[in-house]
Design a protein around this motif. Structure first.
Motif, mmCIF file in Angstrom:
data_model
loop_
_atom_site.group_PDB
_atom_site.id
_atom_site.type_symbol
_atom_site.label_atom_id
_atom_site.label_comp_id
_atom_site.label_asym_id
_atom_site.label_seq_id
_atom_site.Cartn_x
_atom_site.Cartn_y
_atom_site.Cartn_z
ATOM 1 N N HIS A 59 0.998 -1.270 0.194
ATOM 2 C CA HIS A 59 -0.039 0.080 -0.079
ATOM 3 C C HIS A 59 1.022 1.114 0.039
ATOM 4 C CE1 HIS A 59 -3.698 -2.205 1.416
ATOM 5 N NE2 HIS A 59 -2.839 -3.149 1.426
ATOM 6 N N TYR A 60 0.625 2.099 -0.914
ATOM 7 C CA TYR A 60 1.495 3.421 -1.083
ATOM 8 C C TYR A 60 0.572 4.640 -0.784
ATOM 9 C CZ TYR A 60 5.544 0.827 -3.213
ATOM 10 O OH TYR A 60 6.548 0.090 -3.734
ATOM 11 N N VAL A 61 0.877 5.547 0.007
ATOM 12 C CA VAL A 61 0.367 6.882 0.074
ATOM 13 C C VAL A 61 1.198 7.901 -0.322
ATOM 14 C CG1 VAL A 61 -1.263 8.485 1.237
ATOM 15 C CG2 VAL A 61 -1.318 5.996 1.723
ATOM 16 N N VAL A 62 0.823 8.974 -1.492
ATOM 17 C CA VAL A 62 1.680 10.002 -1.644
ATOM 18 C C VAL A 62 1.556 11.068 -0.397
ATOM 19 C CG1 VAL A 62 2.491 11.909 -3.443
ATOM 20 C CG2 VAL A 62 1.606 9.309 -4.104
ATOM 21 N N LEU A 63 2.511 11.426 0.289
ATOM 22 C CA LEU A 63 2.547 12.393 1.364
ATOM 23 C C LEU A 63 2.791 13.649 0.645
ATOM 24 C CD1 LEU A 63 4.277 10.610 4.274
ATOM 25 C CD2 LEU A 63 1.750 10.703 3.749
ATOM 26 N N GLU A 64 3.886 14.053 0.068
ATOM 27 C CA GLU A 64 4.447 15.171 -0.813
ATOM 28 C C GLU A 64 4.729 14.737 -2.336
ATOM 29 O OE1 GLU A 64 7.362 16.917 1.409
ATOM 30 O OE2 GLU A 64 6.406 17.038 3.294
ATOM 31 N N GLY A 65 4.432 15.805 -2.904
ATOM 32 C CA GLY A 65 4.801 15.805 -4.419
ATOM 33 C C GLY A 65 3.931 14.827 -5.181
ATOM 34 N N GLU A 66 4.723 14.127 -6.273
ATOM 35 C CA GLU A 66 3.779 13.359 -7.277
ATOM 36 C C GLU A 66 4.768 12.056 -7.755
ATOM 37 O OE1 GLU A 66 2.527 15.738 -10.452
ATOM 38 O OE2 GLU A 66 1.305 17.191 -9.151
ATOM 39 N N SER A 83 -3.637 7.267 -3.232
ATOM 40 C CA SER A 83 -2.972 5.933 -2.594
ATOM 41 C C SER A 83 -3.361 4.802 -3.611
ATOM 42 C CB SER A 83 -3.515 5.496 -1.321
ATOM 43 O OG SER A 83 -4.999 5.448 -1.471
ATOM 44 N N VAL A 84 -2.501 3.914 -3.858
ATOM 45 C CA VAL A 84 -2.809 2.703 -4.587
ATOM 46 C C VAL A 84 -2.458 1.442 -3.585
ATOM 47 C CG1 VAL A 84 -0.407 2.679 -5.464
ATOM 48 C CG2 VAL A 84 -2.222 1.747 -6.653
ATOM 49 N N CYS A 85 -3.110 0.326 -4.080
ATOM 50 C CA CYS A 85 -2.879 -1.094 -3.397
ATOM 51 C C CYS A 85 -2.294 -1.954 -4.565
ATOM 52 C CB CYS A 85 -4.078 -1.466 -2.731
ATOM 53 S SG CYS A 85 -3.838 -3.195 -2.095
ATOM 54 N N LEU A 86 -1.324 -2.580 -4.345
ATOM 55 C CA LEU A 86 -0.850 -3.532 -5.256
ATOM 56 C C LEU A 86 -0.953 -4.873 -4.724
ATOM 57 C CD1 LEU A 86 2.458 -1.437 -6.045
ATOM 58 C CD2 LEU A 86 0.674 -1.933 -7.994
ATOM 59 N N ALA A 87 -1.464 -6.039 -5.544
ATOM 60 C CA ALA A 87 -1.657 -7.334 -5.151
ATOM 61 C C ALA A 87 -0.238 -7.970 -5.037
ATOM 62 C CB ALA A 87 -2.602 -7.914 -6.092
ATOM 63 N N PRO A 88 -0.220 -8.990 -4.119
ATOM 64 C CA PRO A 88 0.669 -10.120 -3.882
ATOM 65 C C PRO A 88 1.186 -10.550 -5.319
ATOM 66 C CG PRO A 88 -0.923 -10.390 -2.465
ATOM 67 C CD PRO A 88 -1.554 -9.680 -3.454
ATOM 68 N N GLY A 89 2.573 -10.116 -5.708
ATOM 69 C CA GLY A 89 2.876 -10.939 -7.038
ATOM 70 C C GLY A 89 2.792 -9.779 -7.867
ATOM 71 N N ARG A 100 10.436 18.347 -8.395
ATOM 72 C CA ARG A 100 10.539 18.324 -6.878
ATOM 73 C C ARG A 100 10.491 16.940 -6.247
ATOM 74 N NH1 ARG A 100 5.453 22.807 -6.331
ATOM 75 N NH2 ARG A 100 6.696 24.518 -7.176
ATOM 76 N N PRO A 101 11.207 17.136 -5.001
ATOM 77 C CA PRO A 101 11.069 15.704 -4.143
ATOM 78 C C PRO A 101 9.749 15.181 -4.011
ATOM 79 C CG PRO A 101 12.664 17.193 -3.525
ATOM 80 C CD PRO A 101 11.832 17.872 -4.402
ATOM 81 N N ALA A 102 9.591 13.825 -3.908
ATOM 82 C CA ALA A 102 8.374 13.336 -3.354
ATOM 83 C C ALA A 102 8.631 12.445 -2.220
ATOM 84 C CB ALA A 102 7.728 12.508 -4.556
ATOM 85 N N MET A 103 7.321 12.308 -1.505
ATOM 86 C CA MET A 103 7.725 11.756 -0.266
ATOM 87 C C MET A 103 6.383 10.524 -0.286
ATOM 88 S SD MET A 103 7.666 12.591 3.746
ATOM 89 C CE MET A 103 9.120 13.436 3.657
ATOM 90 N N LEU A 104 6.579 9.226 -0.135
ATOM 91 C CA LEU A 104 5.756 8.169 -0.372
ATOM 92 C C LEU A 104 5.787 7.290 0.889
ATOM 93 C CD1 LEU A 104 3.989 6.974 -2.571
ATOM 94 C CD2 LEU A 104 5.830 5.690 -3.143
ATOM 95 N N LEU A 105 4.485 7.043 1.486
ATOM 96 C CA LEU A 105 4.489 6.199 2.645
ATOM 97 C C LEU A 105 4.136 4.797 2.338
ATOM 98 C CD1 LEU A 105 3.974 5.678 5.901
ATOM 99 C CD2 LEU A 105 1.615 6.272 5.189
ATOM 100 N N LEU A 106 4.809 3.594 2.807
ATOM 101 C CA LEU A 106 4.797 2.310 2.388
ATOM 102 C C LEU A 106 4.152 1.527 3.567
ATOM 103 C CD1 LEU A 106 5.073 -0.224 0.519
ATOM 104 C CD2 LEU A 106 7.365 -0.119 1.116
ATOM 105 N N ALA A 107 2.968 0.782 3.406
ATOM 106 C CA ALA A 107 2.577 -0.131 4.501
ATOM 107 C C ALA A 107 2.675 -1.607 3.656
ATOM 108 C CB ALA A 107 1.137 0.139 4.727
#
Length: 112
Positions: A59-66, A83-89, A100-107
């Motif tokens: 699971h990714y969420v963009v905190l800043e940038g693109e 945000s986006v969810c990627l399936a296993p595999g 510009r720099p981007a910041m991405l959260l990963l769960a």
């Protein structure tokens, strides 16, 4: 309770990540967690990952940038708080196409 201050979050160095600074917020070396871990990636302009898959859902969420996330079959451009969810595999490539720099959260769950 486990608290990780952003200023003290430990760096980790996944293979195939170029022009990125990856920090662990929870789990692994950042402290105990039973089911998942959290990370933040700061992605410089032009920074990217390879087109790789993992056996766990991401699971990714963009905190800043693109950022642009591509699966090889399709691509999506994400802006702040998208945000986006990627399936296993499911393979993915993450890149910062902007100036510009981007910041991405990963769960992500722990590997089995």
């Amino acid at each position: 309770m486990n608290t990780t201050r952003f200023a003290a979050a430990p760096a980790y160095f996944p293979p195939g990540h170029e022009g990125m600074r990856c920090l662990r917020l929870q789990g692994f070396e950042a402290g105990p967690s039973a089911s998942l871990w959290l990370g933040v990636s700061v992605i410089l302009p032009g920074g990217h990952t390879g087109l790789d898959a993992s056996p766990m859902e991401k699971h990714y969420v963009v905190l800043e940038g693109e950022v642009t996330i591509s699966t090889g079959a399709q691509a999506v451009h994400l802006s702040q708080y998208d945000s986006v969810c990627l399936a296993p595999g499911e393979a993915r490539k993450v890149e910062n196409p902007g100036n510009r720099p981007a910041m991405l959260l990963l769960a992500m769950p722990y590997p089995p």
